[in-house]
Scaffold this motif. Structure first.
Motif, PDB file in Angstrom:
ATOM      1  N   LEU B  74      34.322  34.052  37.404  1.00  0.00           N
ATOM      2  CA  LEU B  74      35.082  35.252  37.053  1.00  0.00           C
ATOM      3  C   LEU B  74      36.538  34.899  36.754  1.00  0.00           C
ATOM      4  O   LEU B  74      37.130  35.374  35.792  1.00  0.00           O
ATOM      5  N   GLY B  78      36.864  35.083  32.939  1.00  0.00           N
ATOM      6  CA  GLY B  78      37.451  36.416  32.824  1.00  0.00           C
ATOM      7  C   GLY B  78      38.971  36.356  32.822  1.00  0.00           C
ATOM      8  O   GLY B  78      39.644  37.009  32.024  1.00  0.00           O
ATOM      9  N   SER B 154      25.856  41.013  35.100  1.00  0.00           N
ATOM     10  CA  SER B 154      27.156  41.423  35.634  1.00  0.00           C
ATOM     11  C   SER B 154      28.251  40.474  35.161  1.00  0.00           C
ATOM     12  O   SER B 154      29.385  40.888  34.921  1.00  0.00           O
ATOM     13  N   PHE B 158      31.440  41.567  33.014  1.00  0.00           N
ATOM     14  CA  PHE B 158      32.826  41.286  33.386  1.00  0.00           C
ATOM     15  C   PHE B 158      33.605  40.721  32.217  1.00  0.00           C
ATOM     16  O   PHE B 158      34.795  40.994  32.058  1.00  0.00           O
ATOM     17  N   SER B 162      36.884  42.371  30.860  1.00  0.00           N
ATOM     18  CA  SER B 162      38.101  41.562  30.699  1.00  0.00           C
ATOM     19  C   SER B 162      38.723  41.801  29.336  1.00  0.00           C
ATOM     20  O   SER B 162      39.939  41.890  29.198  1.00  0.00           O
ATOM     21  N   MET B 230      34.668  43.189  41.177  1.00  0.00           N
ATOM     22  CA  MET B 230      33.448  42.870  40.419  1.00  0.00           C
ATOM     23  C   MET B 230      32.491  42.079  41.288  1.00  0.00           C
ATOM     24  O   MET B 230      31.276  42.308  41.259  1.00  0.00           O
ATOM     25  N   THR B 234      28.780  43.340  42.367  1.00  0.00           N
ATOM     26  CA  THR B 234      27.589  42.544  42.063  1.00  0.00           C
ATOM     27  C   THR B 234      26.821  42.174  43.330  1.00  0.00           C
ATOM     28  O   THR B 234      25.615  42.389  43.430  1.00  0.00           O
ATOM     29  N   MET B 252      35.704  49.760  39.344  1.00  0.00           N
ATOM     30  CA  MET B 252      35.636  49.066  38.052  1.00  0.00           C
ATOM     31  C   MET B 252      35.590  50.080  36.910  1.00  0.00           C
ATOM     32  O   MET B 252      36.222  49.877  35.861  1.00  0.00           O
TER      33      MET B 252
END
Lengths: 236, 542
Positions: B74, B78, B154, B158, B162, B230, B234, B252
């Motif tokens: 992430l 992200g 997921s 993300f 982003s 996130m 998840t 989110m």
């Protein structure tokens, strides 16, 4: 001498060069003229060994992709490609070393001064304007003192002084017995020194004239060019 | 909007038609689709799967590792998307967009959305590579099919979020340097915060692997806005924790909703910002198409270079390329070839070796040889992703390498030598440091360096071979993907042989690893001989 025999180059189904044959003798300047997409640059790139092709190309009697041929020809591309983090002078040193030249420092200085790059010798390749990059290309190609020179649209991007200097260089090369091939749209810029003109259209040589032919027939090169390359009745 | 949709439709159609006209590209794309399909099927059908989601079970492998990996992904992907959008959201566009669409009566916001969507799809394409790891994650972490699918979806989600956040940030901060700085610092803080939140319990509970895993699994890290939320969302779903997943899911959704609302209200006058960045980006893309660019070039384009000492200081004929590359690397800010990649690799491997040596209880102690072997495997694998382009590839876009009067084989070797020297020096730094931490013997350190260098040789030659056999693919992602696959196939026999010899003969691990190195060097030599006349037969890309 530069000898091209039955040069053919295909890009997929597009025939960029179709069975082209011509010779440029020592001490001769040949001009490749033609409309956009005629295949002029492709001819130059095939001769330089940058493209695969069918047919034969001999530079000073050697096949163009051999080491012997590479030692004796120089190529000035249409779009200059300097190294971003090498200085102007280092470009020249790179060429000198790559071509295993000796006693080259004075010659580097002379060439750079002639093309007004000596005061920019410590500038990096990425800092040069397009015109300066073009001048650097010319200097790099001339440093090994080649016997055959290939110029692809050499005048594009040059200031008037540089154009004048380049024309002088062409004349000097001719007098020194080099074979020079120039691809250009600007026919008037080569008017003073061309010896042979090949007009290309759709990948083929549609006309070939020497200066003597033109003078004997009372033709005008530019008129001939338009007559050949323009469809009937298409002039505005 | 109609014009944008027309352009998009025609672009997609022409891309397909172009694919049909270029069989090599088509083969590459079909291969990619097959591999993705296989990966998806692997995720769906590998190992036993349950219809119900259930709670996460802890098998032999601590599930904290999965938490950590997911968190890292992430951040890296992200976080990179958001930072990039903030710094240069202006590179959503091409010169074609600037010349044709900016002057047309299409609303700037519509254009910005179009740029974002296009960027998003490109990102998703690149992130698809992670599908390959889906099946592996499933078997290692004992996940059900549904859990593996949720994890992957997921992650993709993300990436999209982003992009939306990047869009919001860009539209509200563009043209305001102070606002951009503030947003950047907030983002850096968001990235640093979970590191701190994870380190505190590790320090409090003792510096062990189990406390690290515990910290990664703890709810504290999920308090971090965006990244943590996130993860919480998840893993809340994966573990069947409804409240956690709902709370973080709502947060989110709020982020996405607010980003979109603020974007719609923002004054989007970004054309001037776009122009210069797009022109630079256009030049880079043209150079990438011609294979004239690698990470060094992209980094150098806008960077101030200190010239320092001048001259090549060596070289004759083909060897001039080596001296030129040494000069260029010195000017690019490298110290003895060590760059950001070297630092990242050493940091990651050093961290891992430190943990292996100093964490865990007595029953988990690994020998120094085993530790070094783990590091060697990790570093050799990481090297694969950083060795796609090198100085050799950059030379191919300029006429010099074709024209210089020397044998094609010598030019090939000298122009690609830095792609081997650099990994060798990276290996020296990495394995000497790791060897000191692990108290490994000099023999183990030296063999690790040799094996690591052997991998760089084979990667370099595979790179050249794939260029020669497949020709230059205009799609860089596809080209990279195929390079990775072929490299893995090339090194596999050596790796397997080394393991077999190590297991059967009882030879020391370092000696077995040298068998792998021998294989790599032999294959590299064979590939180099196969590619001996590559330059003679290649065409300069125009």
């Amino acid at each position: 001498m530069l000898q091209i025999n039955y040069l053919t180059k295909e890009y997929g189904k597009v025939l960029a060069n179709d069975n082209i044959s011509f010779t440029v003798n020592d001490g001769e300047i040949a001009v490749l003229a033609g409309p956009n997409g005629a295949g002029k640059s492709t001819v130059i790139k095939c001769i330089s060994g940058l493209l695969r092709f069918k047919g034969q190309i001999f530079i000073d009697g050697h096949p163009n992709k051999t080491v012997e041929a590479k030692r004796v020809f120089g190529y000035i591309p249409e779009i200059p490609a300097p190294f971003d983090v090498l200085t102007v002078e280092e470009h020249m040193e790179f060429v000198a070393r790559a071509y295993s030249l000796s006693n080259y420092k004075e010659r580097i200085e002379a060439l750079l001064k002639r093309m007004e790059l000596w005061d920019k010798k410590d500038k990096l390749g990425k800092e040069l304007s397009k015109g300066m990059q073009q001048k650097l290309s010319v200097c790099c190609a001339l440093l090994p003192q080649p016997k055959v020179l290939l110029f692809d649209e050499p005048f594009v991007g040059l200031d008037p002084h540089a154009i004048k200097e380049l024309k002088n260089i062409f004349i000097e090369l001719k007098q020194a017995g080099c074979s020079v091939l120039v691809s250009t749209h600007m026919l008037d810029s080569v008017e003073e020194f061309w010896d042979r003109c090949l007009i290309l259209m759709n990948g083929r040589v549609v006309a070939e004239r020497t200066r003597a032919d033109i003078e004997r027939n009372g033709e005008d090169l530019e008129d001939l060019f338009f007559k050949i390359t323009e469809p009937q009745g298409s002039r505005l | 909007m109609k014009a944008i949709l027309y352009m998009t439709r025609k672009s997609i159609k022409n891309w397909f038609l172009d694919l049909l006209r270029h069989p090599t590209k088509l083969v590459g794309v079909v291969l990619l689709v097959v591999i993705i399909g296989f990966s998806v099927l692997n995720v769906l059908f590998s190992s036993d799967y349950s219809e119900s989601m259930g709670t996460l079970t802890e098998s032999g492998v601590d599930i904290g590792i999965l938490h950590g990996i997911y968190f890292l992904l992430l951040f890296f992907l992200g976080g990179a998307v958001i930072l990039k959008g903030l710094k240069s959201g202006t590179t959503f566009f091409t010169m074609g967009d600037v010349n044709m669409m900016f002057c047309s009566p299409i609303s700037p916001k519509s254009l910005l959305v179009f740029g974002l969507v296009r960027q998003m799809l490109t990102m998703l394409l690149m992130a698809i590579i992670f599908l390959v790891y889906g099946g592996m994650a499933k078997s290692i972490f004992d996940l059900t099919t549904a859990q593996a699918v949720i994890l992957i979806i997921s992650f993709f989600l993300f990436l999209i979020i982003s992009q939306i956040v990047a869009l919001f940030l860009y539209s509200t901060t563009n043209g305001k340097p102070k606002a951009i700085s503030t947003a950047k610092y907030i983002l850096y803080a968001l990235i640093l915060l979970p590191v701190v939140l994870i380190l505190i319990p590790v320090i409090q509970n003792g510096f062990t692997l189990s406390s690290l895993y515990g910290a990664l699994k703890s709810p504290a890290a999920e308090f971090v806005p965006l990244f943590g939320w996130m993860k919480g969302f998840t893993f809340g779903i994966l573990s069947g924790n409804v409240i956690t997943s709902v709370v973080y899911g709502v947060l989110m959704l709020l982020v996405v909703g607010l980003s979109l609302v603020f974007f719609m209200k923002a004054d989007c006058d970004y054309y001037e910002d776009v122009l210069q960045n797009t022109e630079t980006s256009h030049e880079m893309r043209q150079a990438v198409k011609k294979r004239g660019m690698n990470n060094t070039d992209a980094y150098l384009k806008n960077r101030k270079i200190r010239i320092g000492s001048k001259g090549l200081n060596g070289g004759k004929g083909a060897s001039t390329f080596l001296f030129k590359h040494l000069l260029e690397r010195r000017r690019s800010g490298y110290v003895l070839f060590w760059d950001m990649y070297s630092i990242i690799m050493i940091a990651v491997c050093g961290f891992v070796s430190f943990f292996i040596v100093y964490s865990g209880d007595d029953s988990e102690v690994l020998t120094s040889e085993a530790t070094m072997l783990i590091l060697l495997a990790m570093a050799s694998y990481m090297q694969l992703f950083f060795s796609v382009t090198g100085d050799w590839a950059r030379e191919l876009s300029k006429p010099y390498i074709y024209m210089i009067p020397d044998s094609p084989f010598k030019k090939l070797i000298f122009a690609s030598l830095t792609s081997i020297i650099k990994p060798f020096l990276d290996g020296v730094l990495l394995f000497v440091v790791a060897g000191i931490i692990c108290s490994a013997s000099p023999l183990v350190i030296i063999s690790s360096i040799i094996v690591y260098t052997s991998f760089s040789c084979i990667y370099c030659m595979v790179n050249i071979l794939t260029d020669r056999v497949l020709g230059f693919l205009s799609n860089q992602a596809l080209s990279m993907f195929l390079f990775i696959m072929i490299s893995l196939i090339a090194v596999a026999p050596g790796v397997i042989l080394a393991f077999v010899i190590g297991a059967v003969s009882g030879a020391p691990l370092w000696l077995a690893a040298c068998v792998c190195a021998l294989w790599n060097f032999i294959v590299s030599l064979v590939l180099a001989l196969i590619c001996k006349n590559t330059l003679h037969n290649m065409e300069m890309p125009f």
